[in-house]
Design a protein around this motif. Structure first.
Motif, short mmCIF file in Angstrom:
data_model
loop_
_atom_site.label_atom_id
_atom_site.label_comp_id
_atom_site.label_asym_id
_atom_site.label_seq_id
_atom_site.Cartn_x
_atom_site.Cartn_y
_atom_site.Cartn_z
N PRO A 25 -46.72 -35.17 106.62
CA PRO A 25 -47.05 -34.40 107.54
C PRO A 25 -47.79 -33.54 107.71
O PRO A 25 -47.71 -32.52 108.75
N ALA A 26 -48.48 -33.42 106.19
CA ALA A 26 -48.90 -32.14 106.44
C ALA A 26 -51.13 -31.99 107.33
O ALA A 26 -51.83 -31.05 107.09
N ASP A 27 -51.10 -33.66 106.85
CA ASP A 27 -52.45 -34.11 107.47
C ASP A 27 -52.59 -35.25 108.24
O ASP A 27 -52.01 -36.11 106.94
N ARG A 28 -52.10 -35.83 109.46
CA ARG A 28 -51.33 -36.93 109.55
C ARG A 28 -52.65 -37.84 110.16
O ARG A 28 -52.84 -39.23 109.92
N ARG A 29 -53.84 -37.78 109.13
CA ARG A 29 -54.78 -38.63 109.21
C ARG A 29 -54.86 -39.35 107.44
O ARG A 29 -55.65 -40.28 107.47
N VAL A 30 -54.09 -38.96 107.45
CA VAL A 30 -53.80 -39.39 105.69
C VAL A 30 -52.70 -40.20 105.56
O VAL A 30 -51.47 -40.01 106.06
N ARG A 31 -52.42 -41.04 104.87
CA ARG A 31 -51.25 -42.14 104.59
C ARG A 31 -50.36 -42.33 103.56
O ARG A 31 -51.69 -42.01 102.10
N LEU A 32 -50.01 -41.63 103.23
CA LEU A 32 -49.11 -41.81 101.97
C LEU A 32 -48.47 -43.10 101.69
O LEU A 32 -47.30 -43.61 102.45
N LEU A 33 -48.15 -43.68 100.49
CA LEU A 33 -48.07 -44.57 99.77
C LEU A 33 -46.87 -44.72 99.19
O LEU A 33 -46.47 -43.47 98.08
N GLY A 34 -46.02 -45.81 98.90
CA GLY A 34 -44.59 -45.61 98.35
C GLY A 34 -44.33 -47.46 98.08
O GLY A 34 -44.23 -47.86 99.06
N LEU A 35 -43.71 -47.26 96.60
CA LEU A 35 -43.13 -48.78 97.49
C LEU A 35 -41.96 -48.63 98.05
O LEU A 35 -41.05 -47.53 98.06
N THR A 36 -41.25 -49.76 98.54
CA THR A 36 -40.15 -50.39 98.96
C THR A 36 -38.94 -50.74 97.59
O THR A 36 -39.74 -50.82 96.57
N ALA A 37 -37.95 -50.64 97.75
CA ALA A 37 -36.81 -51.45 97.71
C ALA A 37 -37.62 -52.88 96.87
O ALA A 37 -37.53 -53.37 96.08
N LYS A 38 -37.80 -53.38 97.78
CA LYS A 38 -38.63 -54.99 97.95
C LYS A 38 -39.35 -55.00 96.48
O LYS A 38 -39.31 -55.79 95.71
N GLY A 39 -40.40 -53.87 97.13
CA GLY A 39 -41.70 -53.77 96.27
C GLY A 39 -41.54 -53.49 94.71
O GLY A 39 -42.26 -54.07 93.59
N ARG A 40 -40.44 -52.56 94.43
CA ARG A 40 -39.99 -52.09 93.61
C ARG A 40 -39.19 -53.10 92.47
O ARG A 40 -40.11 -53.54 91.18
N ALA A 41 -38.29 -54.72 93.11
CA ALA A 41 -37.70 -54.86 92.73
C ALA A 41 -38.76 -56.23 92.02
O ALA A 41 -38.97 -57.29 90.67
N LEU A 42 -40.04 -56.34 93.31
CA LEU A 42 -40.72 -57.69 92.86
C LEU A 42 -42.11 -57.14 91.69
O LEU A 42 -42.09 -57.63 90.17
N HIS A 43 -42.00 -55.56 91.47
CA HIS A 43 -43.13 -55.38 90.32
C HIS A 43 -42.59 -55.39 89.26
O HIS A 43 -42.88 -55.61 88.06
N LEU A 44 -40.60 -55.34 88.91
CA LEU A 44 -40.17 -55.05 88.24
C LEU A 44 -39.94 -56.52 87.29
O LEU A 44 -39.57 -57.10 85.95
N ALA A 45 -39.66 -57.08 88.20
CA ALA A 45 -39.92 -58.93 87.83
C ALA A 45 -41.27 -59.62 87.39
O ALA A 45 -41.04 -59.84 85.87
N VAL A 46 -42.58 -59.36 87.94
CA VAL A 46 -43.43 -59.72 87.34
C VAL A 46 -43.96 -59.04 86.61
O VAL A 46 -44.16 -59.90 85.46
N GLN A 47 -43.47 -58.08 85.58
CA GLN A 47 -43.73 -56.83 85.34
C GLN A 47 -43.19 -57.54 83.85
O GLN A 47 -43.81 -58.36 82.64
#
Length: 140
Positions: free
Chosen positions: A82-104
């Protein structure tokens, strides 16, 4: 004490760890770099693509296709800052978090098996030393 150079020992161990992790990642449809990205985002803090690239030691231009794939699979979100529309903020989705935890979890089981022959005190000392050395060697 006569021993190989650290680089030689770390390289040998690194090859063993990569060979151990590849089948786990393959079962979950992840490349090593995709897992590195999920791992980099697992702390929960929202990061820019450039900051993520720097923190994991990746070229940000080569990271884009990996991020595109993870987003297409609903494992990460990329939102405009929101402060700079040229920049993308990244985050895990719930599905991404679950996959990461399973693999880890599977990777940690394989690591425990690899370290299982070491007495507990040596294993703990090795892990503490490795954490300390890898923290000092981190990019940035």
């Amino acid at each position: 004490m006569e021993r190989d150079d650290l680089g030689a020992m770390v390289a040998r161990l690194g090859r063993r760890l990569i060979a151990m992790e590849q089948p786990i990642l393959g079962r979950h449809g992840l490349s090593m770099w995709a897992y590195v990205v999920l791992n980099g985002l697992a702390g929960g803090s929202v990061r820019t693509q450039a900051a993520l690239a720097a923190s994991i030691g990746a070229d940000k231009t080569r990271l884009i296709p990996i991020l595109d794939d993870l987003q297409a699979r609903s494992l990460i979100e990329r939102e405009p800052d929101p402060a700079d529309r040229r920049v993308r903020l990244l985050g895990l989705t719930a599905k991404g978090r679950a996959l990461h935890l399973a693999v880890q979890g599977e990777i940690r089981e394989a690591e425990a098996e690899l370290l299982g022959d070491l007495p507990a005190g040596e294993r703990d000392a090795f892990l503490r030393a490795l954490v300390a050395l890898s923290t000092r060697a981190a990019p940035g």
